[in-house]
Design a protein around this motif. Structure first.
Motif, PDB file in Angstrom:
ATOM      1  N   ILE A   1      45.081 -26.080  27.745  1.00 36.30           N
ATOM      2  CA  ILE A   1      46.490 -25.859  27.522  1.00 36.30           C
ATOM      3  C   ILE A   1      46.409 -25.267  26.102  1.00 36.30           C
ATOM      4  O   ILE A   1      46.153 -25.825  25.166  1.00 36.30           O
ATOM      5  CB  ILE A   1      47.343 -27.012  27.581  1.00 36.30           C
ATOM      6  N   LEU A   2      46.786 -23.945  25.879  1.00 36.26           N
ATOM      7  CA  LEU A   2      46.772 -23.279  24.610  1.00 36.26           C
ATOM      8  C   LEU A   2      48.061 -23.196  23.910  1.00 36.26           C
ATOM      9  O   LEU A   2      49.143 -23.240  24.644  1.00 36.26           O
ATOM     10  CB  LEU A   2      46.389 -21.919  24.950  1.00 36.26           C
ATOM     11  N   ASP A   3      48.037 -23.596  22.670  1.00 34.81           N
ATOM     12  CA  ASP A   3      49.103 -23.179  21.826  1.00 34.81           C
ATOM     13  C   ASP A   3      49.233 -21.819  21.238  1.00 34.81           C
ATOM     14  O   ASP A   3      48.521 -21.418  20.488  1.00 34.81           O
ATOM     15  CB  ASP A   3      49.384 -24.241  20.826  1.00 34.81           C
ATOM     16  N   ILE A   4      49.890 -20.824  22.121  1.00 34.36           N
ATOM     17  CA  ILE A   4      49.753 -19.344  21.909  1.00 34.36           C
ATOM     18  C   ILE A   4      50.284 -19.096  20.604  1.00 34.36           C
ATOM     19  O   ILE A   4      49.837 -18.188  20.085  1.00 34.36           O
ATOM     20  CB  ILE A   4      50.703 -18.783  22.998  1.00 34.36           C
ATOM     21  N   ASP A   5      51.153 -20.009  19.956  1.00 41.19           N
ATOM     22  CA  ASP A   5      51.534 -19.662  18.418  1.00 41.19           C
ATOM     23  C   ASP A   5      50.332 -19.902  17.584  1.00 41.19           C
ATOM     24  O   ASP A   5      50.312 -19.373  16.495  1.00 41.19           O
ATOM     25  CB  ASP A   5      52.742 -20.522  18.050  1.00 41.19           C
ATOM     26  N   LYS A   6      49.321 -20.662  17.778  1.00 42.47           N
ATOM     27  CA  LYS A   6      48.205 -20.762  17.204  1.00 42.47           C
ATOM     28  C   LYS A   6      46.807 -19.915  17.637  1.00 42.47           C
ATOM     29  O   LYS A   6      45.741 -19.936  16.712  1.00 42.47           O
ATOM     30  CB  LYS A   6      47.764 -22.276  16.966  1.00 42.47           C
ATOM     31  N   VAL A   7      47.079 -19.457  18.626  1.00 48.31           N
ATOM     32  CA  VAL A   7      45.961 -18.723  19.050  1.00 48.31           C
ATOM     33  C   VAL A   7      45.634 -17.551  18.044  1.00 48.31           C
ATOM     34  O   VAL A   7      44.479 -17.291  17.753  1.00 48.31           O
ATOM     35  CB  VAL A   7      46.028 -18.083  20.588  1.00 48.31           C
ATOM     36  N   PHE A   8      46.735 -16.809  17.534  1.00 52.00           N
ATOM     37  CA  PHE A   8      46.487 -15.820  16.579  1.00 52.00           C
ATOM     38  C   PHE A   8      47.109 -16.201  15.025  1.00 52.00           C
ATOM     39  O   PHE A   8      48.012 -16.942  15.146  1.00 52.00           O
ATOM     40  CB  PHE A   8      47.417 -14.683  17.031  1.00 52.00           C
ATOM     41  N   SER A   9      46.307 -15.929  14.145  1.00 51.58           N
ATOM     42  CA  SER A   9      46.543 -16.183  12.877  1.00 51.58           C
ATOM     43  C   SER A   9      47.724 -15.234  12.473  1.00 51.58           C
ATOM     44  O   SER A   9      47.974 -14.271  12.913  1.00 51.58           O
ATOM     45  CB  SER A   9      45.420 -16.335  11.990  1.00 51.58           C
ATOM     46  N   SER A  10      48.444 -15.624  11.397  1.00 50.01           N
ATOM     47  CA  SER A  10      49.390 -14.521  10.649  1.00 50.01           C
ATOM     48  C   SER A  10      48.577 -13.321  10.325  1.00 50.01           C
ATOM     49  O   SER A  10      49.349 -12.227  10.721  1.00 50.01           O
ATOM     50  CB  SER A  10      50.163 -15.102   9.586  1.00 50.01           C
ATOM     51  N   ASP A  11      47.520 -13.354   9.931  1.00 53.60           N
ATOM     52  CA  ASP A  11      46.747 -11.920   9.666  1.00 53.60           C
ATOM     53  C   ASP A  11      46.562 -11.271  10.952  1.00 53.60           C
ATOM     54  O   ASP A  11      46.653 -10.095  10.980  1.00 53.60           O
ATOM     55  CB  ASP A  11      45.415 -12.367   9.111  1.00 53.60           C
ATOM     56  N   ASP A  12      46.139 -11.966  12.057  1.00 53.54           N
ATOM     57  CA  ASP A  12      45.861 -11.435  13.285  1.00 53.54           C
ATOM     58  C   ASP A  12      47.007 -10.554  13.688  1.00 53.54           C
ATOM     59  O   ASP A  12      47.118  -9.354  13.892  1.00 53.54           O
ATOM     60  CB  ASP A  12      45.521 -12.141  14.426  1.00 53.54           C
ATOM     61  N   LEU A  13      48.207 -11.142  13.631  1.00 53.64           N
ATOM     62  CA  LEU A  13      49.414 -10.538  14.416  1.00 53.64           C
ATOM     63  C   LEU A  13      49.876  -9.599  13.445  1.00 53.64           C
ATOM     64  O   LEU A  13      50.548  -8.523  13.662  1.00 53.64           O
ATOM     65  CB  LEU A  13      50.345 -11.659  14.404  1.00 53.64           C
ATOM     66  N   ALA A  14      49.722  -9.764  11.864  1.00 53.11           N
ATOM     67  CA  ALA A  14      50.280  -8.629  10.888  1.00 53.11           C
ATOM     68  C   ALA A  14      49.404  -7.380  11.358  1.00 53.11           C
ATOM     69  O   ALA A  14      50.048  -6.157  11.366  1.00 53.11           O
ATOM     70  CB  ALA A  14      50.213  -9.292   9.546  1.00 53.11           C
ATOM     71  N   ARG A  15      48.316  -7.704  11.669  1.00 48.07           N
ATOM     72  CA  ARG A  15      47.191  -6.269  11.922  1.00 48.07           C
ATOM     73  C   ARG A  15      47.644  -5.689  13.065  1.00 48.07           C
ATOM     74  O   ARG A  15      47.679  -4.317  13.345  1.00 48.07           O
ATOM     75  CB  ARG A  15      45.918  -6.699  11.744  1.00 48.07           C
ATOM     76  N   LEU A  16      48.407  -6.540  14.109  1.00 48.57           N
ATOM     77  CA  LEU A  16      48.731  -5.970  15.555  1.00 48.57           C
ATOM     78  C   LEU A  16      50.061  -5.347  15.457  1.00 48.57           C
ATOM     79  O   LEU A  16      50.453  -4.669  15.981  1.00 48.57           O
ATOM     80  CB  LEU A  16      48.424  -6.955  16.542  1.00 48.57           C
TER      81      LEU A  16
END
Length: 164
Positions: A141-156
């Motif tokens: 069971i994934l915590d989708i909010d933690k799958v991506f770091s803030s840096d990952d999401l900022a880049r995307l």
């Protein structure tokens, strides 16, 4: 909002990556799309497959296999894009998570969910919310909010810096 221990049954959308069964809280899932044309965006990480047009909105699509360090796979008739909502610094970001196949929506009571163990795989367990038990199978069971770091999401999500 404070984090509370859930005592009620939660629904999860299950999906496959390679032979592993993963799950997302259904509350984070907006919809599931058949695989569609993805427009590649230059200078993005390998796991960023590109963007799709979702009813006029640009939605980044991430290949979950590559994000988790698994081998890439050919697209099949079962390949799909799970549209999810990810919390980023108080904002909600809509993203597409590419999966090998969506399985089903499951009801899992809290006593069928164990804390994330150190499972000795290549996976970092910080983004694992727990291990669900369904029959003889374990579901990650994934915590989708933690799958991506803030840096990952900022880049995307941040627009290209066009100032030169």
């Amino acid at each position: 909002m404070a984090t509370e221990t859930t005592t009620e049954t939660t629904q999860f959308l299950t999906f496959k990556l390679e032979e592993e069964l993963f799950a997302l809280d259904i509350g984070k899932v907006r919809e599931v799309l058949d695989f569609t044309t993805i427009t590649k965006v230059p200078q993005t990480p390998d796991y960023m497959r590109g963007v799709i047009n979702l009813r006029g909105s640009v939605v980044p699509v991430v290949d979950m296999r590559l994000k988790f360090g698994l081998a890439g796979a050919e697209k099949t008739v079962n390949t799909c894009i799970i549209i999810v909502e990810v919390a980023l610094d108080g904002e909600t970001v809509v993203m597409g998570a590419m999966a090998d196949a969506v399985q089903e929506v499951l009801d899992l009571p809290p006593d069928h969910i164990e804390p994330a163990p150190r499972i000795g795989t290549k996976l970092d367990t910080d983004f694992i919310r727990g291990m669900g038990k369904h029959g003889e199978e374990f579901i990650i069971i994934l915590d989708i909010d933690k799958v991506f770091s803030s840096d990952d999401l900022a880049r995307l999500t941040e627009p290209e810096d066009r100032a030169a």
